[in-house]
Motif scaffolding. Structure first.
Motif, short mmCIF file in Angstrom:
data_model
loop_
_atom_site.label_atom_id
_atom_site.label_comp_id
_atom_site.label_asym_id
_atom_site.label_seq_id
_atom_site.Cartn_x
_atom_site.Cartn_y
_atom_site.Cartn_z
N PRO A 35 9.07 1.67 -1.47
CA PRO A 35 7.81 1.09 -1.95
C PRO A 35 6.56 1.67 -1.29
O PRO A 35 5.45 1.40 -1.74
CB PRO A 35 7.97 -0.40 -1.62
N LEU A 36 6.73 2.45 -0.23
CA LEU A 36 5.57 3.05 0.45
C LEU A 36 5.20 4.41 -0.14
O LEU A 36 4.21 5.01 0.26
CB LEU A 36 5.86 3.21 1.94
N ALA A 37 5.97 4.90 -1.10
CA ALA A 37 5.76 6.24 -1.64
C ALA A 37 5.39 6.22 -3.11
O ALA A 37 5.83 5.37 -3.87
CB ALA A 37 7.02 7.08 -1.45
N GLU A 50 0.85 -1.19 0.00
CA GLU A 50 0.00 0.00 0.00
C GLU A 50 0.88 1.24 0.00
O GLU A 50 1.83 1.35 0.76
CB GLU A 50 -0.90 0.02 1.24
N LYS A 51 0.58 2.18 -0.87
CA LYS A 51 1.31 3.43 -0.94
C LYS A 51 0.75 4.36 0.12
O LYS A 51 -0.43 4.71 0.09
CB LYS A 51 1.19 4.06 -2.32
N LEU A 52 1.58 4.77 1.08
CA LEU A 52 1.14 5.60 2.19
C LEU A 52 1.55 7.06 2.05
O LEU A 52 0.93 7.94 2.62
CB LEU A 52 1.71 5.06 3.50
N VAL A 53 2.61 7.31 1.28
CA VAL A 53 3.19 8.66 1.18
C VAL A 53 3.10 9.15 -0.26
O VAL A 53 3.42 8.42 -1.19
CB VAL A 53 4.68 8.64 1.61
N LEU A 54 2.68 10.39 -0.42
CA LEU A 54 2.64 11.03 -1.73
C LEU A 54 3.66 12.17 -1.71
O LEU A 54 3.53 13.11 -0.94
CB LEU A 54 1.25 11.58 -2.02
N ASP A 55 4.69 12.04 -2.53
CA ASP A 55 5.68 13.11 -2.68
C ASP A 55 5.29 13.88 -3.94
O ASP A 55 5.54 13.45 -5.05
CB ASP A 55 7.08 12.52 -2.80
N TYR A 97 -3.82 9.13 0.70
CA TYR A 97 -2.51 8.94 1.32
C TYR A 97 -2.55 9.38 2.78
O TYR A 97 -3.31 10.26 3.15
CB TYR A 97 -1.45 9.74 0.57
N HIS A 98 -1.69 8.78 3.58
CA HIS A 98 -1.58 9.14 4.99
C HIS A 98 -0.71 10.39 5.19
O HIS A 98 -0.88 11.12 6.15
CB HIS A 98 -1.00 7.98 5.81
N LEU A 99 0.26 10.59 4.28
CA LEU A 99 1.19 11.71 4.39
C LEU A 99 1.45 12.25 2.99
O LEU A 99 1.68 11.49 2.05
CB LEU A 99 2.50 11.23 5.01
#
Length: 72
Positions: A23-25, A3-8, A64-66
């Motif tokens: 892999p989380l971003a 699961e992608k949690l961070v969006l840059d 996203y969480h962050l």
């Protein structure tokens, strides 16, 4: 699939990331480029998603969480 949690949102060459393939971003930038400088340094901008945040992003709200936003 992770699961992608961070969006840059302004990833660029991912300079602030220790793991540039985390892999989380999800990495977003409005451009793609690869340039080798005379000093031998390489600038590689290869986002997961090509998008310009000034015109909106192709993600649902609260996906996203962050969210990271560090423009140049």
């Amino acid at each position: 699939m992770t699961e992608k949690l961070v969006l840059d949102m302004t990833a660029g060459s991912r300079m602030m990331w220790f793991d540039k393939n985390n892999p989380l971003a999800t990495f977003v930038d409005k451009r793609q480029m690869h340039e080798e400088l005379p000093t031998g340094h390489v600038i590689d901008i290869n986002p997961d998603v090509v998008a310009d945040w000034t015109f909106g992003l192709p993600f649902e709200d609260e996906s996203y969480h962050l969210v990271l936003f560090a423009p140049p």
